[in-house]
Design a protein around this motif. Structure first.
Motif: not given
Length: 195
Positions: A120-127, A161-170
């Motif tokens: 989850r943290d890495l997705i935010g860092q990549v964004a 998928a549901e959680e990845y999509i949610r975290v990506l959206d956030e």
């Protein structure tokens, strides 16, 4: 016991390099994704391993690549193969991504090796490391599941998928496509929203 930031891949680096250098699995998807980026775009390859076959495909597409991996042995193999490509030996979840922003980021075969919170943290860092409109391509099973990694024996997990999509959206990223390669690996393709 020393903290292994490579999630067990330092110990199996030779086997990993041998396996990845003999396959083109997923290369068509990476090439298709690369074609969606600016012609002289910049990409960060997160968890690059030895650079085969993903970094090679990105370079073949004419992109400027920066790369990182937590395994010193894999980074050394990368440097032998791609001496002119910028590479850092550091864990993805602690990276500053060279203090720059990129047109694209790939994380092939990495995300599910990390603990759930680190994913989850890495997705935010990549964004944060992407320019507006920048694209992120990563692999993870579509279903929420856990299994033992074939090479390291360590536990891997997919958030689903549901959680990845949610975290990506956030994080300000919209899923724009999903892909499955010839090895049945699942890819999420996301794009950073304009500021």
């Amino acid at each position: 016991m020393i903290d292994d930031t490579s999630n067990g891949y330092e110990a199996v680096a030779d086997a990993f390099v041998a396996a990845r250098s003999r396959t083109t699995t997923g290369v068509a998807i990476v090439r298709q994704w690369a074609a969606s980026l600016p012609a002289v775009g910049t990409v960060v390859d997160i968890g690059c391993g030895s650079g085969e076959p993903v970094t090679a495909a990105l370079l073949d597409a004419g992109l400027t690549v920066s790369a990182l991996d937590a395994s010193p042995a894999l980074v050394a193999a990368f440097r032998r193969r791609f001496p002119d490509v910028e590479v850092a030996c550091e864990p993805a979840e602690r990276s500053r991504f060279f203090g720059r922003r990129f047109d694209g980021a790939v994380a092939i075969g990495l995300m599910f090796l990390l603990p759930d919170t680190a994913q989850r943290d890495l997705i935010g860092q990549v964004a944060g490391a992407l320019k507006p409109g920048g694209r992120f391509l990563f692999t993870a099973p579509r279903q929420a599941c856990a299994w033992d990694d074939v090479l390291t024996g360590r536990r891997s997990s997919s958030l689903g998928a549901e959680e990845y999509i949610r975290v990506l959206d956030e994080a300000g990223l919209d899923v724009i496509a999903e892909h499955v390669d010839e090895g049945e690996n699942h890819y999420f393709e996301a794009q950073k929203r304009a500021a």
